[in-house]
Design a protein around this motif. Structure first.
Motif, PDB file in Angstrom:
ATOM      1  N   GLU A   1      43.213  26.006  38.587  1.00 38.20           N
ATOM      2  CA  GLU A   1      43.216  26.009  40.058  1.00 38.20           C
ATOM      3  C   GLU A   1      42.546  24.752  40.599  1.00 38.20           C
ATOM      4  OE1 GLU A   1      41.503  29.735  41.218  1.00 38.20           O
ATOM      5  OE2 GLU A   1      43.421  30.785  40.922  1.00 38.20           O
ATOM      6  N   ARG A   2      41.406  24.426  40.005  1.00 33.53           N
ATOM      7  CA  ARG A   2      40.652  23.272  40.502  1.00 33.53           C
ATOM      8  C   ARG A   2      41.412  21.957  40.284  1.00 33.53           C
ATOM      9  NH1 ARG A   2      36.128  21.093  38.424  1.00 33.53           N
ATOM     10  NH2 ARG A   2      35.811  22.780  36.940  1.00 33.53           N
ATOM     11  N   LEU A   3      42.153  21.896  39.180  1.00 26.34           N
ATOM     12  CA  LEU A   3      42.905  20.661  38.879  1.00 26.34           C
ATOM     13  C   LEU A   3      44.306  20.689  39.507  1.00 26.34           C
ATOM     14  CD1 LEU A   3      41.889  20.285  35.124  1.00 26.34           C
ATOM     15  CD2 LEU A   3      41.047  18.930  37.032  1.00 26.34           C
ATOM     16  N   ALA A   4      44.570  21.724  40.284  1.00 25.04           N
ATOM     17  CA  ALA A   4      45.863  21.892  40.968  1.00 25.04           C
ATOM     18  C   ALA A   4      47.030  21.876  39.982  1.00 25.04           C
ATOM     19  CB  ALA A   4      46.044  20.837  42.057  1.00 25.04           C
ATOM     20  N   ILE A   5      46.833  22.583  38.848  1.00 20.25           N
ATOM     21  CA  ILE A   5      47.928  22.704  37.860  1.00 20.25           C
ATOM     22  C   ILE A   5      48.704  23.973  38.227  1.00 20.25           C
ATOM     23  CG2 ILE A   5      48.537  22.786  35.415  1.00 20.25           C
ATOM     24  CD1 ILE A   5      45.655  21.793  34.818  1.00 20.25           C
ATOM     25  N   LYS A   6      49.820  23.791  38.909  1.00 19.30           N
ATOM     26  CA  LYS A   6      50.565  24.968  39.380  1.00 19.30           C
ATOM     27  C   LYS A   6      51.387  25.610  38.261  1.00 19.30           C
ATOM     28  CE  LYS A   6      50.896  23.823  44.217  1.00 19.30           C
ATOM     29  NZ  LYS A   6      51.681  23.049  45.167  1.00 19.30           N
ATOM     30  N   ASN A   7      51.854  24.764  37.354  1.00 13.37           N
ATOM     31  CA  ASN A   7      52.708  25.260  36.272  1.00 13.37           C
ATOM     32  C   ASN A   7      51.986  25.132  34.937  1.00 13.37           C
ATOM     33  OD1 ASN A   7      55.613  25.724  37.421  1.00 13.37           O
ATOM     34  ND2 ASN A   7      54.818  23.888  38.403  1.00 13.37           N
ATOM     35  N   PHE A   8      51.541  26.271  34.398  1.00 14.03           N
ATOM     36  CA  PHE A   8      50.928  26.215  33.063  1.00 14.03           C
ATOM     37  C   PHE A   8      51.326  27.425  32.236  1.00 14.03           C
ATOM     38  CE2 PHE A   8      47.734  28.325  35.735  1.00 14.03           C
ATOM     39  CZ  PHE A   8      47.391  29.436  34.970  1.00 14.03           C
ATOM     40  N   LEU A   9      51.274  27.235  30.940  1.00 11.81           N
ATOM     41  CA  LEU A   9      51.603  28.292  29.976  1.00 11.81           C
ATOM     42  C   LEU A   9      50.638  28.144  28.813  1.00 11.81           C
ATOM     43  CD1 LEU A   9      53.407  30.315  28.342  1.00 11.81           C
ATOM     44  CD2 LEU A   9      54.882  28.376  27.806  1.00 11.81           C
ATOM     45  N   ILE A  10      49.836  29.182  28.589  1.00 10.14           N
ATOM     46  CA  ILE A  10      48.837  29.110  27.510  1.00 10.14           C
ATOM     47  C   ILE A  10      49.096  30.238  26.510  1.00 10.14           C
ATOM     48  CG2 ILE A  10      46.359  29.195  26.974  1.00 10.14           C
ATOM     49  CD1 ILE A  10      45.891  28.250  29.908  1.00 10.14           C
ATOM     50  N   ILE A  11      49.193  29.882  25.247  1.00 14.64           N
ATOM     51  CA  ILE A  11      49.305  30.895  24.188  1.00 14.64           C
ATOM     52  C   ILE A  11      47.936  30.959  23.518  1.00 14.64           C
ATOM     53  CG2 ILE A  11      50.601  31.689  22.154  1.00 14.64           C
ATOM     54  CD1 ILE A  11      52.490  31.046  24.469  1.00 14.64           C
ATOM     55  N   PHE A  12      47.264  32.095  23.636  1.00 18.07           N
ATOM     56  CA  PHE A  12      45.941  32.236  23.042  1.00 18.07           C
ATOM     57  C   PHE A  12      46.031  32.395  21.525  1.00 18.07           C
ATOM     58  CE2 PHE A  12      44.746  33.992  27.391  1.00 18.07           C
ATOM     59  CZ  PHE A  12      44.112  32.822  27.775  1.00 18.07           C
ATOM     60  N   ASP A  13      44.866  32.355  20.877  1.00 15.64           N
ATOM     61  CA  ASP A  13      44.799  32.473  19.416  1.00 15.64           C
ATOM     62  C   ASP A  13      45.462  33.746  18.897  1.00 15.64           C
ATOM     63  OD1 ASP A  13      42.862  33.888  20.740  1.00 15.64           O
ATOM     64  OD2 ASP A  13      41.276  33.516  19.281  1.00 15.64           O
ATOM     65  N   ASP A  14      45.400  34.843  19.691  1.00 17.25           N
ATOM     66  CA  ASP A  14      45.951  36.118  19.227  1.00 17.25           C
ATOM     67  C   ASP A  14      47.400  36.329  19.688  1.00 17.25           C
ATOM     68  OD1 ASP A  14      45.529  36.384  21.901  1.00 17.25           O
ATOM     69  OD2 ASP A  14      44.133  38.060  21.788  1.00 17.25           O
ATOM     70  N   GLY A  15      48.018  35.302  20.245  1.00 22.75           N
ATOM     71  CA  GLY A  15      49.418  35.409  20.673  1.00 22.75           C
ATOM     72  C   GLY A  15      49.576  35.881  22.111  1.00 22.75           C
ATOM     73  N   GLN A  16      48.458  36.283  22.751  1.00 23.05           N
ATOM     74  CA  GLN A  16      48.536  36.681  24.166  1.00 23.05           C
ATOM     75  C   GLN A  16      48.953  35.475  24.990  1.00 23.05           C
ATOM     76  OE1 GLN A  16      47.274  39.663  25.939  1.00 23.05           O
ATOM     77  NE2 GLN A  16      47.318  40.748  23.993  1.00 23.05           N
ATOM     78  N   ILE A  17      49.672  35.728  26.057  1.00 27.23           N
ATOM     79  CA  ILE A  17      50.197  34.622  26.870  1.00 27.23           C
ATOM     80  C   ILE A  17      49.628  34.681  28.276  1.00 27.23           C
ATOM     81  CG2 ILE A  17      52.296  33.603  27.846  1.00 27.23           C
ATOM     82  CD1 ILE A  17      53.791  34.905  25.440  1.00 27.23           C
ATOM     83  N   LEU A  18      49.161  33.553  28.755  1.00 27.25           N
ATOM     84  CA  LEU A  18      48.717  33.431  30.144  1.00 27.25           C
ATOM     85  C   LEU A  18      49.631  32.396  30.793  1.00 27.25           C
ATOM     86  CD1 LEU A  18      46.592  33.961  32.389  1.00 27.25           C
ATOM     87  CD2 LEU A  18      45.285  32.077  31.454  1.00 27.25           C
ATOM     88  N   ILE A  19      50.294  32.820  31.852  1.00 31.68           N
ATOM     89  CA  ILE A  19      51.276  31.925  32.464  1.00 31.68           C
ATOM     90  C   ILE A  19      51.132  31.970  33.983  1.00 31.68           C
ATOM     91  CG2 ILE A  19      53.109  33.709  32.428  1.00 31.68           C
ATOM     92  CD1 ILE A  19      55.115  31.448  31.814  1.00 31.68           C
ATOM     93  N   SER A  20      51.310  30.833  34.639  1.00 36.19           N
ATOM     94  CA  SER A  20      51.217  30.830  36.096  1.00 36.19           C
ATOM     95  C   SER A  20      52.515  31.411  36.667  1.00 36.19           C
ATOM     96  CB  SER A  20      50.985  29.415  36.620  1.00 36.19           C
ATOM     97  OG  SER A  20      52.109  28.623  36.365  1.00 36.19           O
ATOM     98  N   LYS A  21      52.416  31.901  37.898  1.00 38.43           N
ATOM     99  CA  LYS A  21      53.559  32.546  38.546  1.00 38.43           C
ATOM    100  C   LYS A  21      54.748  31.570  38.626  1.00 38.43           C
ATOM    101  CE  LYS A  21      54.418  34.715  43.000  1.00 38.43           C
ATOM    102  NZ  LYS A  21      54.889  33.538  43.755  1.00 38.43           N
ATOM    103  N   GLU A  22      54.438  30.333  39.029  1.00 37.05           N
ATOM    104  CA  GLU A  22      55.492  29.316  39.199  1.00 37.05           C
ATOM    105  C   GLU A  22      56.185  29.032  37.867  1.00 37.05           C
ATOM    106  OE1 GLU A  22      52.505  29.165  40.441  1.00 37.05           O
ATOM    107  OE2 GLU A  22      52.532  28.450  42.499  1.00 37.05           O
ATOM    108  N   MET A  23      55.368  28.921  36.817  1.00 36.45           N
ATOM    109  CA  MET A  23      55.936  28.609  35.491  1.00 36.45           C
ATOM    110  C   MET A  23      56.788  29.781  35.010  1.00 36.45           C
ATOM    111  SD  MET A  23      55.553  26.056  33.250  1.00 36.45           S
ATOM    112  CE  MET A  23      55.542  25.620  31.528  1.00 36.45           C
ATOM    113  N   ASN A  24      56.313  30.988  35.263  1.00 39.34           N
ATOM    114  CA  ASN A  24      57.035  32.177  34.817  1.00 39.34           C
ATOM    115  C   ASN A  24      58.410  32.273  35.475  1.00 39.34           C
ATOM    116  OD1 ASN A  24      57.025  34.571  33.193  1.00 39.34           O
ATOM    117  ND2 ASN A  24      56.978  35.717  35.112  1.00 39.34           N
ATOM    118  N   GLU A  25      58.501  31.762  36.704  1.00 36.95           N
ATOM    119  CA  GLU A  25      59.790  31.781  37.398  1.00 36.95           C
ATOM    120  C   GLU A  25      60.733  30.705  36.858  1.00 36.95           C
ATOM    121  OE1 GLU A  25      58.720  31.560  41.516  1.00 36.95           O
ATOM    122  OE2 GLU A  25      57.932  33.609  41.459  1.00 36.95           O
ATOM    123  N   ALA A  26      60.143  29.607  36.383  1.00 38.18           N
ATOM    124  CA  ALA A  26      60.971  28.476  35.948  1.00 38.18           C
ATOM    125  C   ALA A  26      61.446  28.597  34.499  1.00 38.18           C
ATOM    126  CB  ALA A  26      60.182  27.178  36.123  1.00 38.18           C
TER     127      ALA A  26
END
Lengths: 345, 128
Positions: A305-330
């Motif tokens: 949020e602070r770096l204004a990264i609107k589109n991100f996708l993170i795969i954690f060590d255990d395979g869990q996924i954290l994705i921004s709303k914008e990226m998930n749509e794209a």
């Protein structure tokens, strides 16, 4: 129908058969593959421009290399012995100032001053050295952890009070090279191209009616886990633990080192960021994947949020996924383990 | 008065040649299409911009030279892998078999890349 009409018809007929083609050029620079695709251009012109880009990348590689003789290694040598170093090249001063600003913005999660720590982990070699450094050496290093703030630039002169400071622009060079490639393409009036520097990709224009389409590497399988359209001017970058790493006792140690712990970050398999065209967006698409990869899980969203990264996708060590709303749509998934692991922010 | 056209006035020799060429091209394209081997292909590239494409249906062993020496690639039962490589870490060998479109193995030290290609690629490039 006379012969002239007949020939005109044949030409029209054959013109209808021609396809707009994509020329592809490859080279190995920055220790990785560079892939340039140019759409619908005269092949001679495409080849000339691709070579201009490759030559510029060779220049950058020789100039910014962190451990082979280069302008950066000369600076590092001067810092070690607490000497002033004179830089005559305004481009390099600009690069260093940019790195100072970027590390400040990221709270030093992106820290190009820790070349010494990267070397300690054996990553200042074409292939990782496959050995663990002693914990005491790491702790010793952390007591005087260098940051880019320790780098003093006065006019053309440069020095540091922290002798441990060793510049390593490995997390910046590919993004910077993408911005250089964009300039060369536009200067030469190439309107549609796709540049891939070791996974960091920039789209210039588009191939005909459709957009450039890019696969996002699965961190644990030899194929893409998703695809995404890269719109004109957009760039994408990923930091992953699967390109440069070594394993000891089944534990993976990647080249992405947490400057606060002194150890390779191990909470994430990959962090992907996507940027719309803006000032330095190609550089951000390289640099900003590092803080999102390295920072502890609980800081990642806040940092994005602070770096204004609107589109991100993170795969954690255990395979869990954290994705921004914008990226998930794209994004279009090819290989997602299951929907339950998806956390949309 | 009703006009009468003679066939030879409507269609002259040029038209016949033109129509014959069109038919020829259509027939040629059709036979080309049905003669194409099925399935997907493996594209192998070396560091000197040489490109080799083989059908995944071919059961062969290919030796490709790189700056460190020869990399041996095996194509078998519709899949391919690097069997041996002179590189240090052997990451490329550990990647195992690939058989799906766009799956790629890259051996950076020996500058050799393998990728599975189909008749229509599903993306232009890969971000990693």
């Amino acid at each position: 129908m006379n012969l002239a009409k007949f020939l005109i018809l044949i030409v029209l007929f054959l013109t209808g058969c021609t396809q707009n083609t994509t020329q592809q050029y490859k080279d190995y620079i920055f220790g990785t593959i560079i892939d340039i695709k140019i759409y619908d251009e005269n092949p001679k012109k495409s080849e000339k421009v691709a070579n201009l880009i490759f030559n510029d990348f060779h220049r950058l590689h020789d100039y910014l290399h962190p451990w082979k003789p280069s302008e950066i290694s000369n600076i590092n040598d001067a810092i070690k012995i607490n000497r002033w170093y004179q830089i005559d090249d305004p481009e390099l001063i600009e690069i260093l100032i940019d790195n100072k600003e970027l590390s400040k913005k990221t709270d030093n999660w992106f820290n190009p001053a820790i070349g010494g720590l990267i070397k300690l982990w054996g990553f200042h070699a074409d292939l990782p050295e496959n050995k663990l450094p002693s914990t005491s050496k790491i702790l010793d290093y952390l007591t005087n952890l260098p940051t880019m703030e320790d780098l003093i630039i006065e006019n053309k002169m440069l020095r540091s009070n922290n002798k441990m400071l060793q510049i390593d622009l490995g997390g910046y060079a590919k993004g910077y090279a993408l911005s250089r490639a964009k300039k060369i393409l536009l200067d030469n009036n190439i309107k549609n191209a796709l540049i891939n520097i070791g996974g960091n990709i920039l789209a210039v224009g588009q191939p005909g009616e459709r957009f450039w389409r890019v696969g996002i590497q699965h961190p644990r399988k030899p194929r893409a886990m998703a695809t995404i359209n890269l719109l004109p001017g957009w760039s994408i970058g990923t930091s992953g633990d699967y390109q440069r790493y070594f394993t000891i006792n089944k534990k993976r140690y990647s080249h992405l080192i947490n400057p606060n712990t002194g150890f390779p970050a191990d909470n994430t398999q990959s962090a992907t960021v996507l940027f719309a065209p803006s000032e330095n967006s190609e550089i951000k698409s390289d640099v900003y994947s590092k803080p999102l990869f390295i920072a502890p899980k609980k800081f990642k969203v806040e940092l994005a949020e602070r770096l204004a990264i609107k589109n991100f996708l993170i795969i954690f060590d255990d395979g869990q996924i954290l994705i921004s709303k914008e990226m998930n749509e794209a994004i279009e998934w090819i290989d997602i383990p299951n929907e339950e692991v998806l956390q949309i922010h | 008065m009703k006009k009468s056209y003679k066939f030879t006035k409507l269609v002259n020799i040029g038209d016949i040649v033109f129509i014959s060429i069109c038919f020829g091209i259509i027939l040629f394209s059709f036979f080309q299409m049905i003669n194409l081997p099925r399935g997907e292909y493996i594209k192998i590239e070396d560091g000197t911009h040489n490109e080799f494409v083989f059908s995944l249906e071919s059961n062969v062993e290919k030796k490709i030279g790189g700056p460190l020496g020869d990399t041996i690639i095996v194509i078998q039962n519709n899949k391919a892998r690097i069997q041996s490589s002179p590189c240090n870490k052997k990451y490329c060998i550990h990647q195992g078999w690939i058989n799906k479109i766009n799956e790629t193995i890259v051996c950076i030290p020996n500058k050799i890349s393998l990728s599975i290609i189909g008749k229509t690629p599903s993306y232009d490039s890969i971000n990693y």
